[in-house]
Design a protein around this motif. Structure first.
Motif, PDB file in Angstrom:
ATOM      1  N   LEU A  42       0.824  -1.211   0.000  1.00  0.00           N
ATOM      2  CA  LEU A  42       0.000   0.000   0.000  1.00  0.00           C
ATOM      3  C   LEU A  42       0.857   1.260   0.000  1.00  0.00           C
ATOM      4  O   LEU A  42       0.526   2.240  -0.673  1.00  0.00           O
ATOM      5  CB  LEU A  42      -0.949  -0.013   1.190  1.00  0.00           C
ATOM      6  N   GLN A  43       1.969   1.238   0.718  1.00  0.00           N
ATOM      7  CA  GLN A  43       2.864   2.396   0.706  1.00  0.00           C
ATOM      8  C   GLN A  43       3.460   2.614  -0.683  1.00  0.00           C
ATOM      9  O   GLN A  43       3.663   3.754  -1.094  1.00  0.00           O
ATOM     10  CB  GLN A  43       3.983   2.220   1.725  1.00  0.00           C
ATOM     11  N   ALA A  44       3.722   1.551  -1.394  1.00  0.00           N
ATOM     12  CA  ALA A  44       4.260   1.680  -2.748  1.00  0.00           C
ATOM     13  C   ALA A  44       3.219   2.248  -3.709  1.00  0.00           C
ATOM     14  O   ALA A  44       3.574   2.878  -4.712  1.00  0.00           O
ATOM     15  CB  ALA A  44       4.750   0.322  -3.242  1.00  0.00           C
ATOM     16  N   LEU A  45       1.937   2.051  -3.405  1.00  0.00           N
ATOM     17  CA  LEU A  45       0.874   2.553  -4.281  1.00  0.00           C
ATOM     18  C   LEU A  45       0.461   3.994  -3.971  1.00  0.00           C
ATOM     19  O   LEU A  45      -0.268   4.608  -4.758  1.00  0.00           O
ATOM     20  CB  LEU A  45      -0.353   1.639  -4.192  1.00  0.00           C
ATOM     21  N   LEU A  46       0.909   4.544  -2.876  1.00  0.00           N
ATOM     22  CA  LEU A  46       0.525   5.906  -2.514  1.00  0.00           C
ATOM     23  C   LEU A  46       0.950   6.956  -3.552  1.00  0.00           C
ATOM     24  O   LEU A  46       0.175   7.867  -3.844  1.00  0.00           O
ATOM     25  CB  LEU A  46       1.061   6.261  -1.123  1.00  0.00           C
ATOM     26  N   PRO A  47       2.142   6.865  -4.129  1.00  0.00           N
ATOM     27  CA  PRO A  47       2.483   7.828  -5.181  1.00  0.00           C
ATOM     28  C   PRO A  47       1.551   7.736  -6.398  1.00  0.00           C
ATOM     29  O   PRO A  47       1.303   8.741  -7.067  1.00  0.00           O
ATOM     30  CB  PRO A  47       3.918   7.457  -5.567  1.00  0.00           C
ATOM     31  N   SER A 102     -11.434   2.745  -3.959  1.00  0.00           N
ATOM     32  CA  SER A 102     -12.352   1.873  -3.209  1.00  0.00           C
ATOM     33  C   SER A 102     -11.705   0.509  -2.955  1.00  0.00           C
ATOM     34  O   SER A 102     -11.927  -0.095  -1.903  1.00  0.00           O
ATOM     35  CB  SER A 102     -13.683   1.716  -3.940  1.00  0.00           C
ATOM     36  N   THR A 103     -10.889   0.032  -3.893  1.00  0.00           N
ATOM     37  CA  THR A 103     -10.166  -1.228  -3.683  1.00  0.00           C
ATOM     38  C   THR A 103      -9.166  -1.083  -2.539  1.00  0.00           C
ATOM     39  O   THR A 103      -9.069  -1.955  -1.672  1.00  0.00           O
ATOM     40  CB  THR A 103      -9.429  -1.656  -4.970  1.00  0.00           C
ATOM     41  N   LEU A 104      -8.437   0.023  -2.530  1.00  0.00           N
ATOM     42  CA  LEU A 104      -7.480   0.253  -1.447  1.00  0.00           C
ATOM     43  C   LEU A 104      -8.197   0.454  -0.109  1.00  0.00           C
ATOM     44  O   LEU A 104      -7.711   0.001   0.928  1.00  0.00           O
ATOM     45  CB  LEU A 104      -6.593   1.457  -1.769  1.00  0.00           C
ATOM     46  N   SER A 105      -9.352   1.097  -0.135  1.00  0.00           N
ATOM     47  CA  SER A 105     -10.133   1.273   1.094  1.00  0.00           C
ATOM     48  C   SER A 105     -10.620  -0.065   1.635  1.00  0.00           C
ATOM     49  O   SER A 105     -10.664  -0.272   2.851  1.00  0.00           O
ATOM     50  CB  SER A 105     -11.337   2.178   0.849  1.00  0.00           C
ATOM     51  N   SER A 106     -10.972  -0.985   0.745  1.00  0.00           N
ATOM     52  CA  SER A 106     -11.419  -2.302   1.202  1.00  0.00           C
ATOM     53  C   SER A 106     -10.277  -3.079   1.854  1.00  0.00           C
ATOM     54  O   SER A 106     -10.517  -3.989   2.643  1.00  0.00           O
ATOM     55  CB  SER A 106     -12.003  -3.105   0.039  1.00  0.00           C
ATOM     56  N   LYS A 107      -9.042  -2.716   1.545  1.00  0.00           N
ATOM     57  CA  LYS A 107      -7.872  -3.342   2.171  1.00  0.00           C
ATOM     58  C   LYS A 107      -7.464  -2.623   3.456  1.00  0.00           C
ATOM     59  O   LYS A 107      -6.476  -2.990   4.084  1.00  0.00           O
ATOM     60  CB  LYS A 107      -6.681  -3.364   1.201  1.00  0.00           C
ATOM     61  N   GLY A 108      -8.217  -1.599   3.852  1.00  0.00           N
ATOM     62  CA  GLY A 108      -7.973  -0.928   5.128  1.00  0.00           C
ATOM     63  C   GLY A 108      -7.298   0.425   5.027  1.00  0.00           C
ATOM     64  O   GLY A 108      -7.022   1.049   6.054  1.00  0.00           O
ATOM     65  N   TYR A 142      -2.072   8.981   4.872  1.00  0.00           N
ATOM     66  CA  TYR A 142      -2.884   7.762   4.855  1.00  0.00           C
ATOM     67  C   TYR A 142      -2.583   6.931   6.085  1.00  0.00           C
ATOM     68  O   TYR A 142      -1.477   6.945   6.609  1.00  0.00           O
ATOM     69  CB  TYR A 142      -2.594   6.941   3.598  1.00  0.00           C
ATOM     70  N   LYS A 143      -3.604   6.207   6.515  1.00  0.00           N
ATOM     71  CA  LYS A 143      -3.413   5.287   7.629  1.00  0.00           C
ATOM     72  C   LYS A 143      -3.993   3.925   7.261  1.00  0.00           C
ATOM     73  O   LYS A 143      -4.912   3.814   6.455  1.00  0.00           O
ATOM     74  CB  LYS A 143      -4.035   5.825   8.921  1.00  0.00           C
ATOM     75  N   LEU A 144      -3.383   2.918   7.857  1.00  0.00           N
ATOM     76  CA  LEU A 144      -3.806   1.537   7.667  1.00  0.00           C
ATOM     77  C   LEU A 144      -4.288   1.046   9.027  1.00  0.00           C
ATOM     78  O   LEU A 144      -3.486   0.854   9.940  1.00  0.00           O
ATOM     79  CB  LEU A 144      -2.651   0.681   7.156  1.00  0.00           C
ATOM     80  N   GLY A 145      -5.597   0.913   9.159  1.00  0.00           N
ATOM     81  CA  GLY A 145      -6.158   0.604  10.469  1.00  0.00           C
ATOM     82  C   GLY A 145      -5.984   1.816  11.362  1.00  0.00           C
ATOM     83  O   GLY A 145      -6.408   2.916  11.031  1.00  0.00           O
TER      84      GLY A 145
END
Length: 184
Positions: A82-87, A120-126, A168-171
């Protein structure tokens, strides 16, 4: 056949056990010589029950702890991806801003659909956006101040003037702090 008779038979068959039993009993239970054999057995049973309950409680605590660690690991297992996808999300945000400046509504709709599906896909992963915006009070625990500028108005002093990059936050864990400009 009672347990007392069974113990005597075992003791008679195994002389080593008899010797260890007598030394253990003499050293450990000297004041309890007045106890009947039934009372001694009840005492030993109580001790064994206590040992069993303690062992069972330790095992239950171990199970709970490992289950919690496993859940925490699953929550943050895809953190690196997820961190790699933030850019990529940042690039989408910039692209949408630039496309809105043009008059091409079809292009804007197409890119917006892809962006919405991706987020929405990234949101479903938290993955969640850290909610900060201009005018909010600056808190160093939730945002990173990259610069300070003279505040455009007195009410923005010590507050966020502009958000340069979303956070961004994860959980419950922030994986990228929002980068903001603070008024001084």
């Amino acid at each position: 056949m009672t347990t007392e008779n069974t113990e005597k038979e075992i003791m008679n068959e195994n002389p080593v056990a008899e010797n260890t039993e007598s030394t253990t009993t003499e050293t450990a239970v000297e004041p309890a010589e007045s106890l009947t054999p039934e009372q001694k057995l009840e005492e030993e049973l109580a001790q064994e029950k206590d040992k069993f309950l303690r062992l069972f409680a330790e095992f239950e605590n171990y199970k709970r702890r490992t289950a919690k660690e496993r859940i925490d690991l699953f929550k943050t297992a895809n953190q690196e991806v997820l961190q790699a996808l933030l850019p990529v999300i940042d690039d989408f945000d910039r692209a949408l801003i630039e496309i809105k400046k043009t008059d091409n509504d079809v292009l804007l709709q197409g890119v917006a659909l892809i962006y919405d599906k991706f987020t929405s896909t990234l949101s479903s992963k938290g993955l969640e956006v850290v909610a900060v915006q201009a005018g909010d009070a600056f808190d160093a625990d939730y945002a990173e101040a990259i610069t300070q500028i003279p505040s455009p108005s007195p009410e923005l002093k010590g507050k966020i003037v502009d958000v340069i990059e979303k956070g961004y936050k994860l959980g419950d864990k922030i994986i990228r702090f929002p980068k903001v400009v603070v008024g001084n």
